[in-house]
Design a protein around this motif. Structure first.
Motif, PDB file in Angstrom:
ATOM      1  N   MET A  60       0.834  -1.214   0.000  1.00 53.37           N
ATOM      2  CA  MET A  60       0.000   0.000   0.000  1.00 53.37           C
ATOM      3  C   MET A  60       0.867   1.262   0.000  1.00 53.37           C
ATOM      4  O   MET A  60       0.623   2.190  -0.763  1.00 53.37           O
ATOM      5  CB  MET A  60      -0.924   0.000   1.222  1.00 53.37           C
ATOM      6  CG  MET A  60      -1.915  -1.127   1.255  1.00 53.37           C
ATOM      7  SD  MET A  60      -3.179  -0.992  -0.005  1.00 53.37           S
ATOM      8  CE  MET A  60      -4.084   0.377   0.637  1.00 53.37           C
ATOM      9  N   PHE A  61       1.875   1.288   0.872  1.00 51.57           N
ATOM     10  CA  PHE A  61       2.741   2.467   0.954  1.00 51.57           C
ATOM     11  C   PHE A  61       3.541   2.656  -0.327  1.00 51.57           C
ATOM     12  O   PHE A  61       3.776   3.790  -0.759  1.00 51.57           O
ATOM     13  CB  PHE A  61       3.687   2.372   2.151  1.00 51.57           C
ATOM     14  CG  PHE A  61       3.006   2.467   3.488  1.00 51.57           C
ATOM     15  CD1 PHE A  61       1.865   3.225   3.662  1.00 51.57           C
ATOM     16  CD2 PHE A  61       3.516   1.789   4.578  1.00 51.57           C
ATOM     17  CE1 PHE A  61       1.237   3.310   4.896  1.00 51.57           C
ATOM     18  CE2 PHE A  61       2.903   1.871   5.811  1.00 51.57           C
ATOM     19  CZ  PHE A  61       1.766   2.637   5.969  1.00 51.57           C
ATOM     20  N   SER A  62       3.953   1.557  -0.942  1.00 53.58           N
ATOM     21  CA  SER A  62       4.701   1.656  -2.206  1.00 53.58           C
ATOM     22  C   SER A  62       3.837   2.282  -3.292  1.00 53.58           C
ATOM     23  O   SER A  62       4.304   3.129  -4.062  1.00 53.58           O
ATOM     24  CB  SER A  62       5.174   0.279  -2.659  1.00 53.58           C
ATOM     25  OG  SER A  62       6.107  -0.243  -1.757  1.00 53.58           O
ATOM     26  N   GLN A  63       2.575   1.877  -3.361  1.00 51.69           N
ATOM     27  CA  GLN A  63       1.660   2.469  -4.335  1.00 51.69           C
ATOM     28  C   GLN A  63       1.412   3.941  -4.035  1.00 51.69           C
ATOM     29  O   GLN A  63       1.281   4.757  -4.942  1.00 51.69           O
ATOM     30  CB  GLN A  63       0.325   1.709  -4.352  1.00 51.69           C
ATOM     31  CG  GLN A  63       0.413   0.340  -4.964  1.00 51.69           C
ATOM     32  CD  GLN A  63       0.816   0.399  -6.418  1.00 51.69           C
ATOM     33  OE1 GLN A  63       0.311   1.205  -7.189  1.00 51.69           O
ATOM     34  NE2 GLN A  63       1.763  -0.438  -6.791  1.00 51.69           N
ATOM     35  N   GLY A  79      19.334   7.084  -6.200  1.00 51.32           N
ATOM     36  CA  GLY A  79      19.161   6.472  -4.883  1.00 51.32           C
ATOM     37  C   GLY A  79      17.788   6.714  -4.278  1.00 51.32           C
ATOM     38  O   GLY A  79      17.420   6.071  -3.295  1.00 51.32           O
ATOM     39  N   THR A  80      17.013   7.628  -4.859  1.00 47.79           N
ATOM     40  CA  THR A  80      15.702   7.953  -4.298  1.00 47.79           C
ATOM     41  C   THR A  80      14.773   6.748  -4.280  1.00 47.79           C
ATOM     42  O   THR A  80      14.077   6.512  -3.294  1.00 47.79           O
ATOM     43  CB  THR A  80      15.048   9.111  -5.083  1.00 47.79           C
ATOM     44  OG1 THR A  80      15.931  10.227  -5.062  1.00 47.79           O
ATOM     45  CG2 THR A  80      13.730   9.510  -4.486  1.00 47.79           C
ATOM     46  N   GLY A  81      14.745   5.976  -5.354  1.00 46.59           N
ATOM     47  CA  GLY A  81      13.875   4.800  -5.426  1.00 46.59           C
ATOM     48  C   GLY A  81      14.226   3.766  -4.374  1.00 46.59           C
ATOM     49  O   GLY A  81      13.342   3.193  -3.721  1.00 46.59           O
ATOM     50  N   VAL A  82      15.522   3.541  -4.178  1.00 44.37           N
ATOM     51  CA  VAL A  82      15.975   2.578  -3.175  1.00 44.37           C
ATOM     52  C   VAL A  82      15.631   3.093  -1.782  1.00 44.37           C
ATOM     53  O   VAL A  82      15.129   2.353  -0.934  1.00 44.37           O
ATOM     54  CB  VAL A  82      17.499   2.327  -3.304  1.00 44.37           C
ATOM     55  CG1 VAL A  82      18.000   1.445  -2.180  1.00 44.37           C
ATOM     56  CG2 VAL A  82      17.822   1.732  -4.657  1.00 44.37           C
ATOM     57  N   SER A  85      11.907   2.694  -1.106  1.00 40.99           N
ATOM     58  CA  SER A  85      11.488   1.309  -0.852  1.00 40.99           C
ATOM     59  C   SER A  85      11.880   0.869   0.555  1.00 40.99           C
ATOM     60  O   SER A  85      11.108   0.199   1.236  1.00 40.99           O
ATOM     61  CB  SER A  85      12.065   0.359  -1.900  1.00 40.99           C
ATOM     62  OG  SER A  85      13.460   0.236  -1.748  1.00 40.99           O
ATOM     63  N   MET A  86      13.068   1.265   1.000  1.00 41.09           N
ATOM     64  CA  MET A  86      13.488   0.916   2.360  1.00 41.09           C
ATOM     65  C   MET A  86      12.647   1.672   3.392  1.00 41.09           C
ATOM     66  O   MET A  86      12.275   1.117   4.433  1.00 41.09           O
ATOM     67  CB  MET A  86      14.972   1.213   2.560  1.00 41.09           C
ATOM     68  CG  MET A  86      15.859   0.303   1.737  1.00 41.09           C
ATOM     69  SD  MET A  86      17.644   0.403   2.011  1.00 41.09           S
ATOM     70  CE  MET A  86      17.980   2.096   2.277  1.00 41.09           C
ATOM     71  N   LEU A  87      12.320   2.922   3.112  1.00 43.93           N
ATOM     72  CA  LEU A  87      11.502   3.714   4.020  1.00 43.93           C
ATOM     73  C   LEU A  87      10.096   3.125   4.152  1.00 43.93           C
ATOM     74  O   LEU A  87       9.586   2.963   5.265  1.00 43.93           O
ATOM     75  CB  LEU A  87      11.409   5.165   3.541  1.00 43.93           C
ATOM     76  CG  LEU A  87      10.602   6.123   4.410  1.00 43.93           C
ATOM     77  CD1 LEU A  87      11.268   6.289   5.772  1.00 43.93           C
ATOM     78  CD2 LEU A  87      10.460   7.467   3.708  1.00 43.93           C
ATOM     79  N   THR A  88       9.486   2.774   3.025  1.00 47.74           N
ATOM     80  CA  THR A  88       8.132   2.200   3.087  1.00 47.74           C
ATOM     81  C   THR A  88       8.146   0.845   3.794  1.00 47.74           C
ATOM     82  O   THR A  88       7.198   0.500   4.499  1.00 47.74           O
ATOM     83  CB  THR A  88       7.495   2.055   1.688  1.00 47.74           C
ATOM     84  OG1 THR A  88       8.341   1.256   0.862  1.00 47.74           O
ATOM     85  CG2 THR A  88       7.268   3.402   1.044  1.00 47.74           C
ATOM     86  N   GLU A  89       9.223   0.086   3.628  1.00 45.19           N
ATOM     87  CA  GLU A  89       9.331  -1.201   4.325  1.00 45.19           C
ATOM     88  C   GLU A  89       9.381  -0.990   5.835  1.00 45.19           C
ATOM     89  O   GLU A  89       8.705  -1.684   6.602  1.00 45.19           O
ATOM     90  CB  GLU A  89      10.573  -1.956   3.855  1.00 45.19           C
ATOM     91  CG  GLU A  89      10.725  -3.316   4.493  1.00 45.19           C
ATOM     92  CD  GLU A  89      11.949  -4.071   3.993  1.00 45.19           C
ATOM     93  OE1 GLU A  89      12.301  -5.060   4.650  1.00 45.19           O
ATOM     94  OE2 GLU A  89      12.537  -3.670   2.975  1.00 45.19           O
ATOM     95  N   GLN A  90      10.169  -0.017   6.282  1.00 41.56           N
ATOM     96  CA  GLN A  90      10.261   0.263   7.716  1.00 41.56           C
ATOM     97  C   GLN A  90       8.955   0.830   8.256  1.00 41.56           C
ATOM     98  O   GLN A  90       8.539   0.495   9.366  1.00 41.56           O
ATOM     99  CB  GLN A  90      11.429   1.213   8.008  1.00 41.56           C
ATOM    100  CG  GLN A  90      12.784   0.590   7.787  1.00 41.56           C
ATOM    101  CD  GLN A  90      12.967  -0.705   8.561  1.00 41.56           C
ATOM    102  OE1 GLN A  90      12.695  -0.782   9.759  1.00 41.56           O
ATOM    103  NE2 GLN A  90      13.404  -1.749   7.865  1.00 41.56           N
ATOM    104  N   TYR A  91       8.300   1.697   7.474  1.00 42.24           N
ATOM    105  CA  TYR A  91       6.990   2.211   7.881  1.00 42.24           C
ATOM    106  C   TYR A  91       5.999   1.059   8.073  1.00 42.24           C
ATOM    107  O   TYR A  91       5.277   1.009   9.050  1.00 42.24           O
ATOM    108  CB  TYR A  91       6.421   3.166   6.830  1.00 42.24           C
ATOM    109  CG  TYR A  91       6.939   4.581   6.882  1.00 42.24           C
ATOM    110  CD1 TYR A  91       7.540   5.109   8.021  1.00 42.24           C
ATOM    111  CD2 TYR A  91       6.809   5.407   5.786  1.00 42.24           C
ATOM    112  CE1 TYR A  91       8.007   6.409   8.049  1.00 42.24           C
ATOM    113  CE2 TYR A  91       7.267   6.719   5.806  1.00 42.24           C
ATOM    114  CZ  TYR A  91       7.866   7.213   6.944  1.00 42.24           C
ATOM    115  OH  TYR A  91       8.314   8.499   6.963  1.00 42.24           O
ATOM    116  N   SER A  92       5.977   0.149   7.120  1.00 40.51           N
ATOM    117  CA  SER A  92       5.010  -0.946   7.181  1.00 40.51           C
ATOM    118  C   SER A  92       5.273  -1.852   8.380  1.00 40.51           C
ATOM    119  O   SER A  92       4.334  -2.285   9.054  1.00 40.51           O
ATOM    120  CB  SER A  92       5.012  -1.745   5.879  1.00 40.51           C
ATOM    121  OG  SER A  92       6.262  -2.368   5.677  1.00 40.51           O
ATOM    122  N   LYS A  93       6.544  -2.133   8.679  1.00 36.52           N
ATOM    123  CA  LYS A  93       6.868  -2.960   9.844  1.00 36.52           C
ATOM    124  C   LYS A  93       6.456  -2.256  11.136  1.00 36.52           C
ATOM    125  O   LYS A  93       5.908  -2.882  12.046  1.00 36.52           O
ATOM    126  CB  LYS A  93       8.363  -3.288   9.870  1.00 36.52           C
ATOM    127  CG  LYS A  93       8.778  -4.312   8.841  1.00 36.52           C
ATOM    128  CD  LYS A  93      10.257  -4.592   8.914  1.00 36.52           C
ATOM    129  CE  LYS A  93      10.673  -5.602   7.856  1.00 36.52           C
ATOM    130  NZ  LYS A  93      12.116  -5.865   7.900  1.00 36.52           N
TER     131      LYS A  93
END
Length: 132
Positions: A60-63, A79-82, A85-93
């Motif tokens: 959801m956050f990635s979308q 580096g923005t895309g990477v 993706s790491m930020l949204t992963e940490q948000y989701s966790k």
């Protein structure tokens, strides 16, 4: 999982037993299932359900952030895309560990009920084998 406390009197003493609730009502199916499933399996099911919710929230956050161009601390570099993706992963966790949106609770309940049902079926099969 929300729990309500049911009080019962046993041998003159007041005893409290936690009864899980589902949609605001006592969930006796879940209470019976938790009695059948081992604490290790319960812990594993809880972790699995949180991981599932984290994956869903990450999607959801990635979308949500996929349309952003050149924003954030790294601007529009490669580096923005990477970073996103790491930020949204940490948000989701973080969201999932804090209780999420409720998906993990339903997944956990389903996993526990399925495991208890499987245990019950195995016990019935063993009883039938002994009788035969």
């Amino acid at each position: 999982m929300q729990t309500s406390h049911a009080a019962s009197i046993h041998n003159g003493a007041l005893a409290k037993a936690a009864i899980p609730s589902f949609n605001g009502h006592p969930d006796y199916d879940m209470m019976n299932a938790l009695a059948k499933v081992s604490p290790t399996a319960q812990t594993k099911a809880k972790a699995t359900s949180q991981d599932f919710e984290a994956m869903f929230l990450n999607s959801m956050f990635s979308q949500m952030t996929s349309g952003l161009q050149g924003e954030g601390p790294y601007g529009s570099t490669t580096g923005t895309g990477v970073w996103r993706s790491m930020l949204t992963e940490q948000y989701s966790k973080s969201f999932a560990q804090a209780g999420g949106v409720g998906i993990a609770k339903d997944v956990y309940r389903t996993l526990i009920l399925q495991q208890a049902n499987r245990i019950g079926q195995a016990q019935i099969g063993q009883t039938q084998d002994k009788q035969a």
